[in-house]
Scaffold this active site. Structure first.
Site, mmCIF file in Angstrom:
data_model
loop_
_atom_site.group_PDB
_atom_site.id
_atom_site.type_symbol
_atom_site.label_atom_id
_atom_site.label_comp_id
_atom_site.label_asym_id
_atom_site.label_seq_id
_atom_site.Cartn_x
_atom_site.Cartn_y
_atom_site.Cartn_z
ATOM 1 N N TYR A 73 0.834 -1.202 0.000
ATOM 2 C CA TYR A 73 0.000 0.000 0.000
ATOM 3 C C TYR A 73 0.870 1.254 0.000
ATOM 4 C CZ TYR A 73 -3.401 3.468 1.620
ATOM 5 O OH TYR A 73 -4.192 4.587 1.746
ATOM 6 N N LYS A 92 1.168 4.355 -2.857
ATOM 7 C CA LYS A 92 0.938 5.769 -2.552
ATOM 8 C C LYS A 92 2.196 6.602 -2.776
ATOM 9 C CE LYS A 92 -3.409 5.612 -1.483
ATOM 10 N NZ LYS A 92 -4.414 6.301 -2.317
#
Length: 297
Positions: free
Chosen positions: A162, A166
């Site tokens: 994740y 990002k």
């Protein structure tokens, strides 16, 4: 193919048209749609399912158009942008909000999960940006708002996939911001901290479909803790997050980066700590000081 649902009102030349992805009820996009509408913008709200937005267009008259948009589908993306432009004539602000969690130890991270996270969190936003930019460049005006994460600054255990997605979005935004300077188009990265939303529910659904860990089963409680980390007591409400974000985005000269929400400043500052201190903090937070006494299956 996107499904269009819209009111009979036409868009005013004085009102900015905002297209937002991921407006499912309970998520940040839903709150952002309402906040932009209350600020006088015309809102095009999108989600993979029209039903998931639960009559958001009835919550405020400025939410004029609902579109079914699966950001992972090129056909769906193209159809949604085309429908929005046909309806309103322009898109002044694109908010890339739709996102996907990716919680798993790197050593056992299914590549399919990582690929899906990058498709949703990185490739889809870039494709949507490329779709809306021609009309922004032609008008020498527009704003791209990418919803990143404080996790993009400092990648802790269990959320490497994740955080990587990002961080990639942040990096691409940095390049894009400079490249679009001659055309008068602004790029804003919003890095939420701990914000109350439905992200834990969505992450749990994905996690429950993963195989049992071979090496990290003794740490499962900590992995699940990371999944719900943003939903702890004291987390900022999605409504407060949306109000603060919209206020900054609508400024004539919006900030390049905007960290919003509980723990956002502290988690961002972790990036600037010496690596050994940062690792020490994360080991203590997520049970990695030593191997647990219980054996994994």
């Amino acid at each position: 193919m996107a499904v269009l649902s819209s009111s009979s009102r036409g868009s005013s030349e004085q009102q900015e048209v905002v297209l937002i992805t991921g407006c499912t009820k309970g998520g940040l996009g839903h709150a952002l749609a309402l906040a932009f509408a209350k600020s006088g913008c015309i809102v095009v709200a999108t989600a993979r399912s029209l039903a998931s937005m639960e009559d958001i267009d009835k919550a405020h008259p400025n939410i004029q158009t609902l579109l079914q948009l699966d950001v992972a589908s090129a056909e769906s993306r193209d159809a949604a942008v085309a429908a929005a432009l046909q309806r309103h004539g322009r898109i002044d602000i694109l908010v890339n909000n739709a996102g996907m969690h990716c919680i798993a130890p790197i050593a056992e991270l299914p590549l399919s999960l990582l690929q899906n996270a990058f498709t949703t969190n990185v490739f889809a936003p870039i494709c949507l940006i490329q779709a809306v930019l021609p009309q922004m460049i032609a008008r020498r005006a527009g704003k791209i708002v990418n919803i990143g994460s404080v996790a993009g600054y400092s990648s802790g255990p269990w959320a490497g996939g994740y955080s990587a997605s990002k961080a990639a979005l942040h990096a691409l935004s940095d390049s894009l911001r400079v490249e679009l300077t001659p055309f008068g188009v602004d790029v804003v990265v919003v890095a939420p901290g701990a914000i109350k939303s439905n992200i834990e529910v969505n992450a749990a659904q994905v996690y429950n479909g993963l195989p049992k860990w071979k090496f990290y089963q003794p740490w499962e409680q900590f992995i699940k803790k990371r999944m719900s980390y943003s939903q702890q007591a004291g987390s900022t409400s999605s409504e407060e997050f949306a109000e603060k974000t919209v206020k900054e985005v609508l400024r004539k000269n919006p900030p390049h980066y905007l960290a919003v929400g509980y723990l956002s400043t502290k988690l961002t500052l972790l990036y600037y700590l010496p690596v050994f201190l940062r690792d020490f903090v994360y080991r203590r937070m997520f049970g990695l000081k030593e191997v647990p006494s219980s054996k994994s299956d």
